[in-house]
Design a protein around this motif. Structure first.
Motif, PDB file in Angstrom:
ATOM      1  N   ALA A  16       7.940  -7.874   7.098  1.00 14.21           N
ATOM      2  CA  ALA A  16       7.397  -7.436   5.727  1.00 14.21           C
ATOM      3  C   ALA A  16       6.406  -6.300   5.831  1.00 14.21           C
ATOM      4  CB  ALA A  16       7.201  -8.493   4.770  1.00 14.21           C
ATOM      5  N   TYR A  17       6.274  -5.507   4.701  1.00 12.56           N
ATOM      6  CA  TYR A  17       5.243  -4.396   4.536  1.00 12.56           C
ATOM      7  C   TYR A  17       4.173  -4.461   3.786  1.00 12.56           C
ATOM      8  CZ  TYR A  17       8.578  -1.777   7.534  1.00 12.56           C
ATOM      9  OH  TYR A  17       9.407  -1.421   8.714  1.00 12.56           O
ATOM     10  N   ARG A  18       3.181  -4.167   4.008  1.00 13.26           N
ATOM     11  CA  ARG A  18       1.740  -4.342   3.054  1.00 13.26           C
ATOM     12  C   ARG A  18       1.287  -2.591   3.263  1.00 13.26           C
ATOM     13  NH1 ARG A  18      -2.903  -5.367   4.639  1.00 13.26           N
ATOM     14  NH2 ARG A  18      -2.133  -6.396   6.497  1.00 13.26           N
ATOM     15  N   HIS A  19       0.719  -2.189   2.133  1.00 10.11           N
ATOM     16  CA  HIS A  19      -0.258  -1.255   2.096  1.00 10.11           C
ATOM     17  C   HIS A  19      -1.452  -1.603   1.459  1.00 10.11           C
ATOM     18  CE1 HIS A  19      -1.280   3.061   0.472  1.00 10.11           C
ATOM     19  NE2 HIS A  19      -1.345   2.977   1.738  1.00 10.11           N
ATOM     20  N   GLY A  20      -2.463  -1.561   2.368  1.00 12.81           N
ATOM     21  CA  GLY A  20      -3.814  -2.212   1.861  1.00 12.81           C
ATOM     22  C   GLY A  20      -3.396  -3.712   1.252  1.00 12.81           C
ATOM     23  N   PRO A  21      -3.746  -4.113   0.345  1.00 13.31           N
ATOM     24  CA  PRO A  21      -3.629  -5.725  -0.077  1.00 13.31           C
ATOM     25  C   PRO A  21      -2.103  -5.740  -0.878  1.00 13.31           C
ATOM     26  CG  PRO A  21      -4.895  -4.366  -1.875  1.00 13.31           C
ATOM     27  CD  PRO A  21      -4.634  -3.639  -0.744  1.00 13.31           C
ATOM     28  N   LEU A  63     -12.480   2.032   0.189  1.00 14.17           N
ATOM     29  CA  LEU A  63     -11.709   1.032   0.809  1.00 14.17           C
ATOM     30  C   LEU A  63     -10.366   1.677   1.268  1.00 14.17           C
ATOM     31  CD1 LEU A  63     -12.500  -2.134  -1.299  1.00 14.17           C
ATOM     32  CD2 LEU A  63     -13.349  -1.464   0.983  1.00 14.17           C
ATOM     33  N   PRO A  64     -10.146   2.506   2.341  1.00 16.69           N
ATOM     34  CA  PRO A  64      -9.018   3.159   2.761  1.00 16.69           C
ATOM     35  C   PRO A  64      -7.786   2.158   2.985  1.00 16.69           C
ATOM     36  CG  PRO A  64     -10.925   4.048   3.813  1.00 16.69           C
ATOM     37  CD  PRO A  64     -11.377   2.688   3.235  1.00 16.69           C
ATOM     38  N   MET A  65      -6.696   2.346   2.445  1.00 16.67           N
ATOM     39  CA  MET A  65      -5.486   1.729   2.632  1.00 16.67           C
ATOM     40  C   MET A  65      -4.770   2.340   3.848  1.00 16.67           C
ATOM     41  SD  MET A  65      -4.752   0.573  -1.186  1.00 16.67           S
ATOM     42  CE  MET A  65      -6.095  -0.168  -2.562  1.00 16.67           C
ATOM     43  N   SER A  66      -4.007   1.231   4.544  1.00 11.63           N
ATOM     44  CA  SER A  66      -3.155   1.687   5.608  1.00 11.63           C
ATOM     45  C   SER A  66      -2.040   0.954   5.620  1.00 11.63           C
ATOM     46  CB  SER A  66      -3.766   1.753   6.947  1.00 11.63           C
ATOM     47  OG  SER A  66      -4.460   0.511   7.222  1.00 11.63           O
ATOM     48  N   LEU A  67      -0.723   1.469   6.067  1.00 10.88           N
ATOM     49  CA  LEU A  67       0.245   0.518   6.059  1.00 10.88           C
ATOM     50  C   LEU A  67       0.263  -0.813   7.104  1.00 10.88           C
ATOM     51  CD1 LEU A  67       3.234   3.367   5.750  1.00 10.88           C
ATOM     52  CD2 LEU A  67       3.059   1.059   4.393  1.00 10.88           C
ATOM     53  N   TRP A  98      -8.101  -5.938   5.294  1.00 13.94           N
ATOM     54  CA  TRP A  98      -7.184  -4.791   5.305  1.00 13.94           C
ATOM     55  C   TRP A  98      -7.687  -3.394   5.330  1.00 13.94           C
ATOM     56  CZ3 TRP A  98      -7.935  -1.796   0.966  1.00 13.94           C
ATOM     57  CH2 TRP A  98      -8.526  -2.744  -0.074  1.00 13.94           C
ATOM     58  N   ALA A  99      -9.005  -3.317   4.881  1.00 13.53           N
ATOM     59  CA  ALA A  99      -9.809  -2.009   4.929  1.00 13.53           C
ATOM     60  C   ALA A  99     -10.467  -1.767   6.407  1.00 13.53           C
ATOM     61  CB  ALA A  99     -10.849  -1.917   3.798  1.00 13.53           C
ATOM     62  N   ALA A 100      -9.764  -1.103   7.274  1.00 20.50           N
ATOM     63  CA  ALA A 100     -10.294  -0.940   8.622  1.00 20.50           C
ATOM     64  C   ALA A 100     -11.743  -0.054   8.773  1.00 20.50           C
ATOM     65  CB  ALA A 100      -9.329  -0.206   9.422  1.00 20.50           C
ATOM     66  N   GLU A 101     -11.760   0.911   7.664  1.00 20.52           N
ATOM     67  CA  GLU A 101     -12.984   1.652   7.954  1.00 20.52           C
ATOM     68  C   GLU A 101     -13.716   1.958   6.433  1.00 20.52           C
ATOM     69  OE1 GLU A 101     -11.770   5.408   9.521  1.00 20.52           O
ATOM     70  OE2 GLU A 101     -11.329   4.290  11.756  1.00 20.52           O
ATOM     71  N   ASP A 116     -10.154 -12.890   0.850  1.00 13.79           N
ATOM     72  CA  ASP A 116      -8.982 -12.070   1.414  1.00 13.79           C
ATOM     73  C   ASP A 116      -7.829 -12.850   1.032  1.00 13.79           C
ATOM     74  OD1 ASP A 116     -10.655 -10.124   2.477  1.00 13.79           O
ATOM     75  OD2 ASP A 116     -10.325 -10.795   4.573  1.00 13.79           O
ATOM     76  N   TYR A 117      -7.448 -14.278   1.035  1.00 14.36           N
ATOM     77  CA  TYR A 117      -6.376 -14.868   0.640  1.00 14.36           C
ATOM     78  C   TYR A 117      -6.181 -14.882  -0.678  1.00 14.36           C
ATOM     79  CZ  TYR A 117      -3.762 -18.763  -1.107  1.00 14.36           C
ATOM     80  OH  TYR A 117      -2.619 -19.611  -1.500  1.00 14.36           O
ATOM     81  N   TYR A 118      -7.238 -15.195  -1.431  1.00 15.05           N
ATOM     82  CA  TYR A 118      -7.276 -15.173  -3.091  1.00 15.05           C
ATOM     83  C   TYR A 118      -6.623 -13.951  -3.203  1.00 15.05           C
ATOM     84  CZ  TYR A 118      -9.181 -16.308  -7.753  1.00 15.05           C
ATOM     85  OH  TYR A 118      -8.885 -16.851  -8.940  1.00 15.05           O
ATOM     86  N   GLU A 119      -7.288 -12.532  -2.941  1.00 20.09           N
ATOM     87  CA  GLU A 119      -6.831 -11.559  -3.401  1.00 20.09           C
ATOM     88  C   GLU A 119      -5.401 -11.349  -3.257  1.00 20.09           C
ATOM     89  OE1 GLU A 119      -8.972  -7.125  -2.950  1.00 20.09           O
ATOM     90  OE2 GLU A 119      -7.634  -7.924  -1.094  1.00 20.09           O
ATOM     91  N   ARG A 120      -4.817 -11.650  -1.932  1.00 15.50           N
ATOM     92  CA  ARG A 120      -3.397 -11.275  -1.630  1.00 15.50           C
ATOM     93  C   ARG A 120      -2.614 -12.289  -2.650  1.00 15.50           C
ATOM     94  NH1 ARG A 120      -0.120 -10.854   3.407  1.00 15.50           N
ATOM     95  NH2 ARG A 120      -1.997 -10.358   4.339  1.00 15.50           N
ATOM     96  N   ALA A 121      -2.943 -13.578  -3.007  1.00 17.57           N
ATOM     97  CA  ALA A 121      -1.975 -14.431  -3.790  1.00 17.57           C
ATOM     98  C   ALA A 121      -2.043 -14.109  -5.028  1.00 17.57           C
ATOM     99  CB  ALA A 121      -2.317 -15.868  -3.413  1.00 17.57           C
ATOM    100  N   HIS A 122      -3.312 -13.798  -5.553  1.00 18.74           N
ATOM    101  CA  HIS A 122      -3.811 -13.343  -7.044  1.00 18.74           C
ATOM    102  C   HIS A 122      -2.820 -12.270  -7.354  1.00 18.74           C
ATOM    103  CE1 HIS A 122      -6.458 -11.639 -10.258  1.00 18.74           C
ATOM    104  NE2 HIS A 122      -5.848 -12.917 -10.760  1.00 18.74           N
TER     105      HIS A 122
END
Length: 793
Positions: A561-566, A544-548, A506-509, A386-392
């Motif tokens: 700050a805002y994020r939509h999914g990753p 992998l549904p994305m949400s704000l 980040w994917a709740a459902e 999860d961290y890797y994906e965010r930074a990458h």
């Protein structure tokens, strides 16, 4: 790695934000030449599928690799080898490049370039990359033979105003002469971080062997390794610690890897000896004492600890590596996954006052992702990726302009800032080197295996051929612009096999279909585990549904700050060139901020309609390469915003008054203005701060920034804009070739721009329509944000 001083003393308050991404001695100091036995290795539990078995298919990542390949192929190995040959008494075959390659740190780019060539060949099969790598190895072997003692290096140093070969710094170290530099460059014996540069070349030679199979590099590796072990052998442990106070890259890591390649236990002993106790001992004890330390000086040391744990099995090394990783991610990381402001860590979980144009050095994230891979190999925890994906996605992908393959050093997060990209042949920052590596290996962490299961960690379109298990799969997805990941089995393994799909936080459902039928998710450690005897033609669909999401600073919940999914979102503030005079947007809210309104969810485009001074369009931060952006938004009450508007109006009135007095104006980094004013530079850098571009002459002899400016009749003043924290300087201002001002900037540092107006003597400009102004280093950098000729107020 501009500021090389690893000691404490930087003021500041850094930290991470929001949610918690990750939850959670003594060292043998034997003489370098004394062989020791290695403890049993714990062995990794997980292994990444080698790059050679992964091929990227069309996507933003494949585009990045191709842009990087084109840039790398535009570089000339002979020019990168210039100092190596010259220092060995051989005739250079190419002219030296500019920027850092024409400074004392010369040679670091060649090491990165070798690693990147090896990775590029593994990723794409590009034979020209392999040919170039073999050519460089042969050239290094020739320089090594010319030296006769194993030395290979491109480092230089300056003494008595003269640039000389840097080998003398190592030989003086062998004689136990350790003279720490007093400049901002750090290093020792007048050389800018020579061990850092050595590490880059050492690592490049190892990658040539391990990644690209260039076995003729083995004698070069042994010669280099033996030379450095011999340099350190006479030093006492206390003297070694003195040397390690300077930035030395991941030298402990490369020597651990040299041991893995050669099985020469002297190299393992030396890697252990390179333990910087002042930094690593507190980490081993579970203490975060990082505040004030140069960030990327520390991360490679910890990667070295992780590698030593894998080879020698000391659990204390693993504990220190885990603690450091968790500490940086939880206490020192920004929303995009990067860390540091002006290259330094601040106080834990204090980040809101350290948002600037110089946040998030790319090299830091490049190394944090390396460390993440080590930790994941020991224990497959999905939150690590999860961290890797965010930074990458949000930092690494933001750091390369896919249009031309250029790179960013700092990733600016302050409102109104825009990215400063490298030129093809004039900069060669550390982040150009790590950038070449980062964008040559986007397929190296997608797929992992432990012998019985295939783990899918990153959603990057690709094809995998796992020959050992007879499995071939193709991943298809529009990610990050789509929510579905499709995995097709094109060749099936003979035996039952588990495919483990990461379920991002980040994917709740999330949901899964196998061959079109919905399948209950069997969860384990953040993964969906699918075990069956796979057949050719099987298809897995992961939704992998994305949400704000809103993420606030840990030390200021009213800065968000805002994020939509990753995908981290940023306000698009336009593409204005030159200085930015806008108001940083804020959210007018007495309570929680309202949710952005969707404009195009698939492209992650939203609108902040309760923002001031007006609505703001949010887009993915990483893709706003040439735009001014706003990542963090303060929440303000109406009266707070009104006060901010009044202050801004006052500043604008003052600016307009200066404009009315202006005869001529140069805003550095505005290429059109620079051409119009005949800008000339030698040994300079371009940066930005607080929304303004800057030209900086190095602190080395002969560095200068020069420009022409129009002058008017009557009294004229030279108006120079400095950053208020750039004090205690020493540089010379010349006008038309004559000394004018010796500027010391003896003032109290302030976090704002400071304008200084220098009256111009008539004798310097009489009878002229233009004058030439030059800023020359006299021992410090000279940083200029704006030049004007003005009339008196």
């Amino acid at each position: 790695m501009m500021d090389m001083d690893t000691q404490r003393g930087m003021d500041g308050t850094t930290a991470v934000d929001r949610r918690t991404l990750l939850l959670g001695g003594s060292v043998l100091a034997a003489a370098a030449a004394t062989p020791i036995a290695a403890a049993p290795s714990p062995g990794p539990r997980m292994r990444p599928l080698p790059q050679g078995s992964v091929r990227l298919t069309p996507s933003i990542w494949a585009d990045a690799v191709e842009a990087n390949r084109k840039y790398m192929m535009s570089l000339e190995p002979d020019r990168l080898l210039h100092n190596f040959r010259k220092g060995a008494g051989l005739k250079p075959k190419g002219a030296i490049y500019a920027g850092w390659e024409d400074q004392s740190i010369a040679g670091h780019t060649l090491g990165h370039y070798m690693s990147a060539l090896a990775l590029l060949h593994a990723q794409t099969g590009d034979e020209e990359a392999h040919r170039r790598l073999r050519y460089i190895v042969a050239e290094l072997a020739e320089t090594q033979r010319a030296h006769g003692d194993g030395y290979v290096g491109g480092t230089t140093l300056v003494r008595d105003g003269q640039t000389i070969d840097g080998k003398i710094a190592y030989e003086e170290l062998r004689r136990r002469k350790i003279s720490r530099n007093t400049t901002v460059l750090g290093g020792f014996n007048d050389s800018w971080v020579p061990l850092y540069t050595w590490h880059k070349v050492h690592a490049g030679v190892i990658d040539a062997i391990q990644v690209a199979g260039v076995t003729e590099a083995m004698p070069v590796l042994r010669g280099m390794s033996d030379y450095m072990v011999g340099v350190f052998q006479p030093l006492s442990d206390a003297e070694v610690q003195t040397v390690l106070d300077q930035e030395f890259g991941g030298l402990n890591d490369s020597f651990a890897n040299a041991y893995a390649v050669t099985n020469d236990s002297r190299y393992l002993a030396f890697a252990r000896r390179l333990r910087h106790k002042a930094v690593l001992d507190p980490l081993a004890a579970g203490r975060d004492e990082l505040a004030g330390l140069h960030a990327n000086t520390q991360i490679p040391k910890v990667i070295g600890l992780a590698r030593l744990y894998e080879l020698a099995g000391d659990p204390r090394d693993a504990d220190a590596a885990r603690f450091f990783h968790r500490t940086v991610v939880e206490n020192h990381t920004y929303v995009i996954g990067g860390n540091s402001d002006r290259e330094h860590f601040g106080k834990p979980r204090h980040l809101s006052t350290r948002v600037s144009d110089r946040t998030c050095e790319h090299c830091n994230t490049y190394n944090m992702l390396k460390l993440t891979r080590h930790l994941y190999a020991w224990q497959p925890r999905a939150e690590l990726f999860d961290y890797y994906e965010r930074a990458h996605l949000n930092h690494v992908m933001a750091s390369q302009n896919p249009a031309d393959g250029s790179f960013v050093y700092y990733m600016p997060l302050s409102s109104g800032a825009r990215r400063t990209f490298s030129s093809p042949t004039e900069h060669f920052w550390c982040c150009v080197g790590s950038g070449m590596e980062s964008h040559a290996k986007h397929g190296d962490s997608i797929y992992w295996e432990n012998g019985t299961a295939l783990y899918v960690n990153l959603f990057i379109p690709s094809e995998l051929d796992w020959k050992e298990r007879g499995l071939r799969v193709r991943m298809s997805t529009a990610f990050p612009y789509g929510e579905t990941v499709q995995l097709d089995v094109n060749r099936a393994a003979k035996d039952p096999l588990t495919i483990a799909l990461r379920l991002p936080a980040w994917a709740a459902e999330p949901s899964i279909k196998v061959n079109g039928s919905s399948t209950p998710i069997r969860r384990s450690g953040g993964y969906a585990m699918l075990t069956r005897r796979w057949k050719q033609g099987d298809r897995v669909e992961l939704s992998l549904p994305m949400s704000l999401a809103v993420e606030s600073m840990p030390d200021d919940p009213r800065m968000v700050a805002y994020r939509h999914g990753p995908v981290v979102l940023a306000g698009d503030l336009g593409d204005e060139i030159g200085a930015w005079h806008g108001l940083a947007p804020a959210l007018l809210a007495s309570g929680p901020p309202s949710s952005p309104e969707p404009v195009d969810r698939g492209r992650h485009v939203f609108e902040l309609r309760d923002a001031a001074p007006g609505k703001v369009t949010l887009r993915p931060f990483f893709e706003q390469y040439g735009r001014r952006t706003a990542v963090y938004f303060p929440l303000m009450r109406n009266e707070e915003w009104a006060a901010k508007e009044r202050a801004h109006a006052s500043n604008e009135a003052e600016r307009r008054a200066v404009e009315a007095r202006t005869i001529d104006l140069l805003q550095p980094t505005d290429r059109q203005q620079e051409r119009q004013h005949g800008l000339r530079t030698q040994d300079t850098e371009i940066w930005s701060y607080a929304g303004r571009g800057m030209q900086m002459a190095w602190w080395t002899p002969g560095s200068f920034v020069e420009s022409s400016l129009k002058v008017g009749s009557g009294e004229n003043l030279l108006r120079v804009l400095y950053w208020g924290e750039d004090v205690n300087t020493d540089f010379l201002i010349e006008v038309n070739g004559e000394p004018f001002i010796r500027e010391k900037r003896l003032a109290k540092p302030i976090k704002d721009f400071v304008a200084v107006e220098y009256p111009l003597p008539r004798r310097l400009i009489a009878g002229r329509d233009t004058m030439t102004v030059r800023f020359t280093s006299a021992g410090s950098a000279a940083s200029v944000y704006e030049l004007r000729t003005v009339k008196p107020a």
